[in-house]
Design a protein around this motif. Structure first.
Motif, mmCIF file in Angstrom:
data_model
loop_
_atom_site.group_PDB
_atom_site.id
_atom_site.type_symbol
_atom_site.label_atom_id
_atom_site.label_comp_id
_atom_site.label_asym_id
_atom_site.label_seq_id
_atom_site.Cartn_x
_atom_site.Cartn_y
_atom_site.Cartn_z
ATOM 1 N N SER A 9 77.952 15.395 38.404
ATOM 2 C CA SER A 9 76.596 15.434 38.646
ATOM 3 C C SER A 9 76.125 14.122 38.570
ATOM 4 C CB SER A 9 75.689 16.601 38.230
ATOM 5 O OG SER A 9 76.241 18.091 38.638
ATOM 6 N N SER A 10 74.842 13.826 39.025
ATOM 7 C CA SER A 10 74.442 12.607 38.801
ATOM 8 C C SER A 10 72.810 12.705 38.687
ATOM 9 C CB SER A 10 74.910 11.271 39.747
ATOM 10 O OG SER A 10 74.232 11.686 41.039
ATOM 11 N N GLY A 11 72.253 11.719 38.048
ATOM 12 C CA GLY A 11 70.753 11.993 38.042
ATOM 13 C C GLY A 11 70.210 11.478 39.114
ATOM 14 N N ASN A 12 70.803 11.209 40.420
ATOM 15 C CA ASN A 12 69.992 10.909 41.359
ATOM 16 C C ASN A 12 69.993 11.720 42.668
ATOM 17 O OD1 ASN A 12 72.573 10.854 42.339
ATOM 18 N ND2 ASN A 12 72.855 8.599 42.853
ATOM 19 N N GLY A 13 69.820 13.019 42.273
ATOM 20 C CA GLY A 13 69.826 14.197 43.368
ATOM 21 C C GLY A 13 70.939 14.414 43.966
ATOM 22 N N GLY A 14 72.261 14.104 43.239
ATOM 23 C CA GLY A 14 73.529 14.303 43.952
ATOM 24 C C GLY A 14 73.773 15.758 43.978
ATOM 25 N N GLN A 15 74.882 16.239 44.332
ATOM 26 C CA GLN A 15 75.453 17.464 44.542
ATOM 27 C C GLN A 15 75.586 18.176 42.878
ATOM 28 O OE1 GLN A 15 79.038 17.505 46.597
ATOM 29 N NE2 GLN A 15 77.894 17.414 48.551
ATOM 30 N N CYS A 16 75.136 19.110 42.494
ATOM 31 C CA CYS A 16 74.827 19.534 41.364
ATOM 32 C C CYS A 16 75.252 20.952 41.186
ATOM 33 C CB CYS A 16 73.515 19.303 40.643
ATOM 34 S SG CYS A 16 73.018 17.548 40.525
ATOM 35 N N VAL A 17 76.144 21.406 40.261
ATOM 36 C CA VAL A 17 76.688 22.865 40.187
ATOM 37 C C VAL A 17 76.339 23.008 38.650
ATOM 38 C CG1 VAL A 17 78.501 24.411 40.078
ATOM 39 C CG2 VAL A 17 78.279 23.099 41.986
ATOM 40 N N GLU A 18 75.676 24.088 38.295
ATOM 41 C CA GLU A 18 75.495 24.389 37.014
ATOM 42 C C GLU A 18 76.256 26.043 36.624
ATOM 43 O OE1 GLU A 18 71.913 24.271 33.784
ATOM 44 O OE2 GLU A 18 71.458 24.576 35.873
ATOM 45 N N VAL A 19 76.888 26.077 35.748
ATOM 46 C CA VAL A 19 77.536 27.311 35.483
ATOM 47 C C VAL A 19 76.927 27.728 33.976
ATOM 48 C CG1 VAL A 19 79.861 28.236 34.812
ATOM 49 C CG2 VAL A 19 79.584 26.438 36.505
ATOM 50 N N ALA A 20 76.606 29.186 33.922
ATOM 51 C CA ALA A 20 76.269 29.790 32.750
ATOM 52 C C ALA A 20 77.280 30.857 32.414
ATOM 53 C CB ALA A 20 74.852 30.678 32.973
ATOM 54 N N PRO A 24 76.473 38.233 28.715
ATOM 55 C CA PRO A 24 77.478 38.988 28.378
ATOM 56 C C PRO A 24 78.295 39.561 29.688
ATOM 57 C CG PRO A 24 75.637 39.688 27.487
ATOM 58 C CD PRO A 24 75.370 38.329 28.372
ATOM 59 N N GLY A 25 79.656 39.199 29.962
ATOM 60 C CA GLY A 25 80.353 39.952 31.078
ATOM 61 C C GLY A 25 80.100 39.415 32.465
ATOM 62 N N VAL A 26 79.681 38.335 32.622
ATOM 63 C CA VAL A 26 79.324 37.557 33.816
ATOM 64 C C VAL A 26 79.366 36.004 33.624
ATOM 65 C CG1 VAL A 26 76.746 37.722 33.674
ATOM 66 C CG2 VAL A 26 77.914 37.791 36.009
ATOM 67 N N VAL A 27 79.763 35.370 34.506
ATOM 68 C CA VAL A 27 79.567 34.016 34.708
ATOM 69 C C VAL A 27 78.489 33.670 36.089
ATOM 70 C CG1 VAL A 27 80.673 31.714 35.448
ATOM 71 C CG2 VAL A 27 81.948 33.424 34.010
ATOM 72 N N GLY A 38 69.201 30.754 45.157
ATOM 73 C CA GLY A 38 70.215 31.642 45.022
ATOM 74 C C GLY A 38 71.358 31.397 43.911
ATOM 75 N N LYS A 39 71.857 32.542 43.214
ATOM 76 C CA LYS A 39 72.746 32.446 42.326
ATOM 77 C C LYS A 39 73.938 33.177 42.676
ATOM 78 C CE LYS A 39 68.887 31.858 39.110
ATOM 79 N NZ LYS A 39 68.004 31.733 40.188
ATOM 80 N N LEU A 40 75.104 32.805 42.298
ATOM 81 C CA LEU A 40 76.290 33.629 42.395
ATOM 82 C C LEU A 40 76.862 34.148 40.942
ATOM 83 C CD1 LEU A 40 78.270 31.271 44.608
ATOM 84 C CD2 LEU A 40 77.032 33.132 45.422
ATOM 85 N N PHE A 41 77.224 35.198 41.043
ATOM 86 C CA PHE A 41 77.610 35.958 39.808
ATOM 87 C C PHE A 41 79.288 36.363 39.901
ATOM 88 C CE2 PHE A 41 73.155 36.685 40.192
ATOM 89 C CZ PHE A 41 72.707 36.204 38.645
ATOM 90 N N PHE A 42 80.039 36.166 38.824
ATOM 91 C CA PHE A 42 81.226 36.361 38.973
ATOM 92 C C PHE A 42 81.744 37.360 37.705
ATOM 93 C CE2 PHE A 42 80.779 32.759 41.538
ATOM 94 C CZ PHE A 42 81.550 32.879 42.542
ATOM 95 N N SER A 43 82.700 38.047 37.666
ATOM 96 C CA SER A 43 83.210 38.247 36.453
ATOM 97 C C SER A 43 84.207 37.189 35.984
ATOM 98 C CB SER A 43 84.141 39.702 36.688
ATOM 99 O OG SER A 43 85.408 39.397 36.995
ATOM 100 N N PRO A 44 84.344 37.307 34.614
ATOM 101 C CA PRO A 44 85.170 36.466 33.765
ATOM 102 C C PRO A 44 86.588 36.190 34.517
ATOM 103 C CG PRO A 44 83.917 37.526 32.242
ATOM 104 C CD PRO A 44 83.878 38.277 33.471
ATOM 105 N N ASP A 45 87.217 37.244 34.872
ATOM 106 C CA ASP A 45 88.481 37.194 35.642
ATOM 107 C C ASP A 45 88.389 36.572 36.984
ATOM 108 O OD1 ASP A 45 89.840 38.402 33.416
ATOM 109 O OD2 ASP A 45 89.709 40.324 34.392
#
Length: 61
Positions: A9-20, A24-27, A38-45
């Motif tokens: 990711s860059s500071g100039n508005g490029g494609q940015c993915v953020e992962v939390a 507990p129990g979700v990524v 929108g957000k996507l939710f995944f199990s750790p596995d």
């Protein structure tokens, strides 16, 4: 959701993915340019399986 942005990711508005991974129990994944969108939710596995596939080129076009 607080998380890490992609190292590509860059500071100039490029494609940015953020992962939390602090939920507990979700990524959670979102577009950091649109935090209320929108957000996507995944199990750790599921997330580990996705990362393993990405590292081996399974999703390359």
């Amino acid at each position: 959701m607080s998380g890490r942005k992609s190292s590509h990711s860059s500071g100039n508005g490029g494609q940015c993915v953020e992962v939390a991974s602090n939920l507990p129990g979700v990524v959670a994944v979102r577009d950091s340019k649109d935090p209320d969108g929108g957000k996507l939710f995944f199990s750790p596995d599921e997330w580990r399986a996705f990362l393993a596939g990405a590292k081996t080129g399974k999703f390359d076009l």
